[in-house]
Write a protein that holds these residues in place. Structure first.
Motif, PDB file in Angstrom:
ATOM      1  N   LYS A 118       0.867  -1.184   0.000  1.00 28.16           N
ATOM      2  CA  LYS A 118       0.000   0.000   0.000  1.00 28.16           C
ATOM      3  C   LYS A 118       0.906   1.238   0.000  1.00 28.16           C
ATOM      4  N   PRO A 119       0.391   2.398  -0.430  1.00 26.50           N
ATOM      5  CA  PRO A 119       1.251   3.587  -0.498  1.00 26.50           C
ATOM      6  C   PRO A 119       1.960   3.902   0.830  1.00 26.50           C
ATOM      7  N   ASP A 120       1.272   3.677   1.946  1.00 22.52           N
ATOM      8  CA  ASP A 120       1.941   3.970   3.226  1.00 22.52           C
ATOM      9  C   ASP A 120       2.463   2.689   3.902  1.00 22.52           C
ATOM     10  N   GLY A 121       2.562   1.621   3.140  1.00 19.40           N
ATOM     11  CA  GLY A 121       3.074   0.354   3.683  1.00 19.40           C
ATOM     12  C   GLY A 121       4.536   0.476   4.073  1.00 19.40           C
ATOM     13  N   GLU A 122       4.969  -0.406   4.957  1.00 13.97           N
ATOM     14  CA  GLU A 122       6.317  -0.281   5.518  1.00 13.97           C
ATOM     15  C   GLU A 122       7.163  -1.521   5.246  1.00 13.97           C
ATOM     16  N   VAL A 123       8.475  -1.255   5.125  1.00 13.75           N
ATOM     17  CA  VAL A 123       9.460  -2.339   5.093  1.00 13.75           C
ATOM     18  C   VAL A 123      10.200  -2.293   6.426  1.00 13.75           C
ATOM     19  N   HIS A 124      10.237  -3.426   7.134  1.00 11.26           N
ATOM     20  CA  HIS A 124      10.985  -3.520   8.391  1.00 11.26           C
ATOM     21  C   HIS A 124      12.138  -4.492   8.184  1.00 11.26           C
TER      22      HIS A 124
END
Ligand code: SAM
Length: 214
Positions: free
Chosen positions: A143-149
């Motif tokens: 998603k546009p505000d999705g995150e990679v950790h």
């Protein structure tokens, strides 16, 4: 992760098709597989699966997908999921380079990369899971505000990733160069994390997004 070849691996995985997919049948079918609208978090390179199974148990309202290309290793995750009766976990035996064939654009809320293979030789840089080519895939499926950790003990891979993500225009936050000093209570240690931390390696961690949150 090297694990002895198990000739029965494929049969074992096929016998558990409700939780693990080893062929293309589930392409584009992730939502249907869970049959709910909850957020989807994936881990790329799950290894023996402690992280993804513990996360799934701790967060029953999130759908987790563990992605691991080695069938012999994948067996270990399936065993954990069955023994512990984990309902909100699915598994894909897949090379991450095919991620965009399995997930729709913007379907994923978070990507975890834990102790990814460092591929130290420069000529293998494209195999690193934080190489620009993989970032492009994560950008498509997130998603546009999705995150990679991302967590790693490997200093070189961490520095490479900081540069690769910054050059790609990602926004980095919560950069931690020594995660196990004042370790957050909710940190779930992976198998590799325990192994390298006990040998004295510092654990690095970061979170990254592809655009600023509004
Ligand atoms: N995340 C686990 C941990 O921290 O204990 C395993 C770390 S191990 C060093 C890396 C794992 O990633 C291996 O099991 C390997 O098979 C898997 N892997 C590496 N490259 C991959 C790729 N392109 N697609 C899927 N899995 C990959």
């Amino acid at each position: 992760m090297r694990m002895r070849n198990k000739p029965w691996a494929e049969d074992f995985l096929l016998a558990h098709a409700e939780i693990v997919s080893i062929d293309e049948a589930r392409k584009g079918q992730m939502r249907e597989w869970f049959n709910n609208d909850r957020p989807i978090h994936i881990e790329v390179g799950s290894g023996m699966g402690r992280f993804i199974t513990e996360m799934a148990k701790a967060n029953p309202d999130i759908n987790y997908i563990g992605i691991e290309r080695d069938k012999n290793v994948m067996i270990r995750i399936v065993e954990k999921a069955i023994e512990q009766n984990i309902r909100n976990l699915r598994l894909l035996t897949l090379d991450a380079e095919h991620l965009a064939d399995y997930f729709s654009a913007g379907e994923v809320d978070r990507v975890y990369l834990n102790f990814s293979d460092p591929w130290p030789k420069t000529r293998h840089a494209k195999r690193r899971l934080t190489h620009e080519n993989f970032l492009k895939l994560y950008q498509v499926i997130l998603k546009p505000d999705g995150e990679v950790h991302f967590k790693t003990d490997n200093q070189h891979l961490f520095e490479f990733s900081l540069e690769s993500m910054s050059q790609y225009g990602m926004k980095l936050k919560n950069i931690n160069l020594d995660l196990h000093t004042d370790e957050p209570e909710d940190n779930i240690r992976t198998e590799y994390e325990d192994k390298f931390s006990s040998k004295g390696f510092r654990i690095n961690r970061l979170e990254a997004t592809f655009q600023d949150r509004l």
